[in-house]
Design an enzyme around this catalytic site. Structure first.
Site, PDB file in Angstrom:
ATOM      1  N   GLU A 609      85.092  81.863 -40.317  1.00  0.00           N
ATOM      2  CA  GLU A 609      85.042  80.798 -41.575  1.00  0.00           C
ATOM      3  C   GLU A 609      83.722  80.171 -41.588  1.00  0.00           C
ATOM      4  OE1 GLU A 609      87.335  81.350 -43.401  1.00  0.00           O
ATOM      5  OE2 GLU A 609      88.562  82.460 -42.073  1.00  0.00           O
ATOM      6  N   ASP A 675      83.161  88.553 -39.381  1.00  0.00           N
ATOM      7  CA  ASP A 675      83.619  89.041 -38.006  1.00  0.00           C
ATOM      8  C   ASP A 675      82.516  89.120 -36.908  1.00  0.00           C
ATOM      9  OD1 ASP A 675      86.242  89.477 -38.869  1.00  0.00           O
ATOM     10  OD2 ASP A 675      85.825  91.468 -39.094  1.00  0.00           O
TER      11      ASP A 675
END
Length: 774
Positions: A609, A675
């Protein structure tokens, strides 16, 4: 919009107690683990958000000397027996990990199969599901908890919670829903000008007074259906402290524009048309009108023809990634001049939407237009199709949304369409459908029940400490990037340090003396016998709560999601990361499990995030959430070059289930960047924690180093499988790469992984060239 990781030898394996001379306790634990394998609860969560190869920029892809020293210490310490954790939490975690793995696979060949092969072998996709993953399992378990609290009538709760329980009971009241059948929908059709296909002589009775502007406004403000033109209120991208009107291209009846014209989607189109025709025919019969199947089929074919034109008019999502190119601010006069739409009155349309919440348009009102190409194409479409076809389409979109609130025969009408689209053959069990609906529409009220039943409050402070550790690593990593100049690094550091976080839940939902929770739902009055009408209330409440914000200052402390959600979020307009309580549970996070699992689980989520603030969309916003170009030309150019490496890498992953189509590396770029950054930051933060004196624990029965345990837990949160039909849909619409590509792509780029598993250079998991952005 800009609103919204030389095979020196595999690890040692212990196939039985005698081979390694384990102690009595260890042997006993291994026996216990064997018994637990079939019954261990797999409770993980996952959050799911094409180019040619370009020269790679080598961005310090080495592992630092300090990190190598820590890894050696990890390897040394992992050989000690005294650090084995034998608590129930650790035994369950070990059983889960063992069950999910396939140790016959080599980690350096295909780490996803090595980490998830057991999971894939042991789990069959339920007939109700289009996809089944550890995320879905964790969501299923959360829904069981919500079912319990919503059905608990032993305690009288505050008004907001009692309303949630009433809404749930109305959804479960199937006998009344069946008895009422199509009656509530027919009543709504009268309110919105009728459905021409389900009535006679619409052109004579309703057509003369029909106005597109008013029809669109009613659907938007009363039913939260933004059809044909997507008008909504959101934070101004260029000034995050205020709200503004946005106008954009709309969604469509089917999930992706490609379904309307791609040859390989003809089965879905046929099923969609049959679904439309069946529903219209059923309603005609309920109104005692002749079935006239041919007439209905012809009218609904025209609706599909219209929607196909709309689909062609929209811009593909992969061409809408650059929010700076989408954003066009203009006044109402310019809006009318540029997009006349054959006499469409924009002021009338917008004022009719806003008047539902007593908001007046200002003489100098400005709007932000995101969908300029679509609006340019829409004029010709409106000119070609008659009012009857337009009204048929507008009403169909509302009917499509409300089918799930009707009797069983209407749900049966969509079975073939859902099978063609998702591969599912059964409807979800009713209580799950109702729990999901209530949680989606009353997330604060339901969240308060969930927190009281299942969440440990001290998790907030522990996760906050993890956020600071991983944020610090992100900032430190900036020094390693040779593609970014010092000026841009300083701005990136400022933004990272200004990222705000929301953890678990907003405090007010547990405060009995705080009336905000009850006020949030004060306009709702539910009845146990009126599920359909309860749903209409929710649609209106959601629409008008959003519209009212136009004249309100942005509340930077507003929670953007409920507590009972298994996911995590980043908001670029707020520079905010959110971790709902639903994801703060084992095996993502627990104070009772080894830190390798916590860093590989929630730590990776945190890093993911944070990195979203610097992906291809988030990078366009500054530390205050304003769309502002804070990049030097040098850094911006090299960011795009680094991105091309990742676009090329992921575009080379093909998905067998999706007819061997290749991943769209451009559409998935933002999630792939997150990711890669997330797992890199989490792993380095874990190594730093160890270097600073942190003492971790091993799991019984697993001869894994701490580093290996970190990577296995990271991979296992992505274990899952898809039906072919849904895989085909996902590769067209999902901004996430397929699950295996998420794991393989991010770990191929991480030197620490290949060192942990001794993968020789040139092996599949240690490629000759690696990509790195953050």
């Amino acid at each position: 919009m800009g609103k919204s990781e030389s095979s020196v030898g595999m690890m040692e394996r212990a196939d039985n107690c005698g081979r390694r001379r384990l102690g009595f306790v260890e042997c006993g634990l291994l026996v216990l683990l064997t018994l637990l394998l079939m019954g261990a609860i797999v409770t993980l969560g996952v959050f799911y958000s094409i180019g040619k190869q370009l020269p790679l920029l080598n961005s310090l892809l080495h592992v630092s000397r300090h990190e190598r020293t820590v890894v050696k210490r990890v390897l040394r310490d992992s050989s000690q027996k005294s650090d084995i954790c034998t608590t129930p939490s650790c035994v369950i975690a070990a059983a889960r990990i063992l069950q999910n793995m396939d140790q016959s696979k080599k980690p350096c060949d295909n780490f996803y199969q090595y980490a998830c092969g057991g999971w894939l072998r042991h789990h069959v996709i339920p007939e109700t599901n289009s996809r089944y993953s550890v995320f879905d399992i964790l969501r299923d378990e959360l829904e069981v908890i919500l079912k319990g609290v919503l059905e608990d009538s032993s305690v009288q709760h505050r008004p907001a919670v009692e309303k949630a329980k009433t809404l749930y009971r109305s959804c479960m009241n199937q006998s009344v829903i069946e008895k009422r059948d199509s009656e509530p929908l027919l009543n709504v059709l009268d309110m919105i000008g009728g459905w021409p296909v389900a009535m006679d002589k619409w052109n004579e009775t309703m057509g003369p007074k029909w106005e597109l502007e008013r029809q669109l406004a009613v659907l938007n403000s009363q039913f939260n259906r933004r059809v044909l033109i997507d008008l909504f209120i959101w934070n101004d991208d260029q000034n995050s402290s205020r709200h503004v009107i946005y106008i954009d291209q709309p969604t469509l009846g089917m999930p992706s524009r490609e379904y309307y014209f791609k040859e390989d989607s003809h089965r879905v189109r046929e099923a969609y048309l049959q679904f439309m025709t069946s529903v219209a025919t059923m309603l005609r019969r309920d109104l005692n009108l002749p079935g006239e199947t041919d007439l209905v089929q012809e009218e609904m074919a025209q609706v599909l023809h219209l929607e196909t034109h709309l689909a062609n008019a929209t811009v593909p999502q992969e061409k809408r990634h650059d929010v700076t190119a989408l954003y066009h601010r203009m006044g109402l006069e310019e809006l009318q001049e540029r997009f006349g739409l054959k006499g469409f009155n924009w002021t009338l349309f917008i004022q009719n939407v806003l008047s539902s919440v007593q908001v007046e348009l200002l003489p100098n009102e400005e709007v932000v237009v995101y969908g300029i190409p679509y609006l340019e194409n829409l004029e010709e479409i409106i000119d070609v199709f008659p009012a009857q076809t337009l009204q048929n389409y507008l009403v169909w979109r509302l009917v499509l949304d409300r089918i799930g609130s009707l009797s069983q025969r209407f749900k049966e009408a969509r079975v073939d369409y859902r099978k063609a689209l998702y591969g599912t053959t059964m409807e979800e069990v009713r209580w799950r459908e109702c729990v999901s609906y209530v949680n989606s529409n009353m997330e604060s009220a339901v969240g308060s029940l969930y927190i009281k039943r299942a969440f440990s409050k001290d998790s907030k402070s522990i996760v906050s400490e993890l956020i600071e550790k991983i944020r610090s690593v992100f900032v430190d990593n900036l020094d390693e990037l040779n593609w970014m100049d010092e000026e841009s690094k300083k701005k990136a550091q400022e933004k990272a340090l200004n990222i705000r976080e929301q953890i678990g839940y907003p405090d007010y939902i547990l405060e009995d003396n705080n009336r905000h929770l009850d006020e949030e739902y004060s306009s709702l009055t539910f009845s146990e016998d009126l599920y359909f009408e309860n749903g209409l209330q929710n649609l209106k409440n959601n629409a008008q709560r959003s519209l009212k914000k136009l004249r309100e200052k942005v509340d930077q402390n507003l929670w953007i999601i409920g507590a009972a959600v298994v996911n995590a979020f980043y908001s670029p307009n707020r520079n905010l990361i959110v971790f709902p309580a639903g994801i703060l549970q084992p095996p993502f996070f627990s104070k009772d499990q080894p830190q390798a699992l916590n860093f590989g689980g929630i730590g990776m989520v945190i890093g993911h995030e944070i990195t979203h603030g610097f992906d291809d969309n988030g990078r366009n916003f500054d530390k205050n959430g304003n769309m502002l170009d804070w990049w030097s030309n040098f850094s911006a150019r090299h960011f795009r070059q680094q991105s091309q490496c990742m676009i090329y890498q992921y575009s080379n992953f093909s998905w067998e289930l999706a007819d061997n189509q290749n991943v769209n590396g451009f559409s998935t770029l933002g999630e792939n960047i997150a990711d890669n950054g997330g797992v890199r930051q989490a792993y380095k933060a874990y190594l730093q924690w160890l270097a600073e004196g942190g003492r971790d624990q091993r799991l019984p029965g697993l001869n894994l180093t701490y580093a290996q345990l970190f990577f296995i837990n990271y991979a296992q949160v992505w274990c899952g499988s898809y039906r072919p039909e849904f895989a085909i849909q996902s590769i067209k619409t999902d901004v996430h790469s397929p699950l295996n590509a998420q794991v393989l792509g991010s770990l191929q780029n991480l030197p620490g992984f290949s060192e942990a598993f001794h993968c020789p250079r040139g092996s599949p998991m240690h490629p000759m060239n690696r990509c790195r952005i953050w």
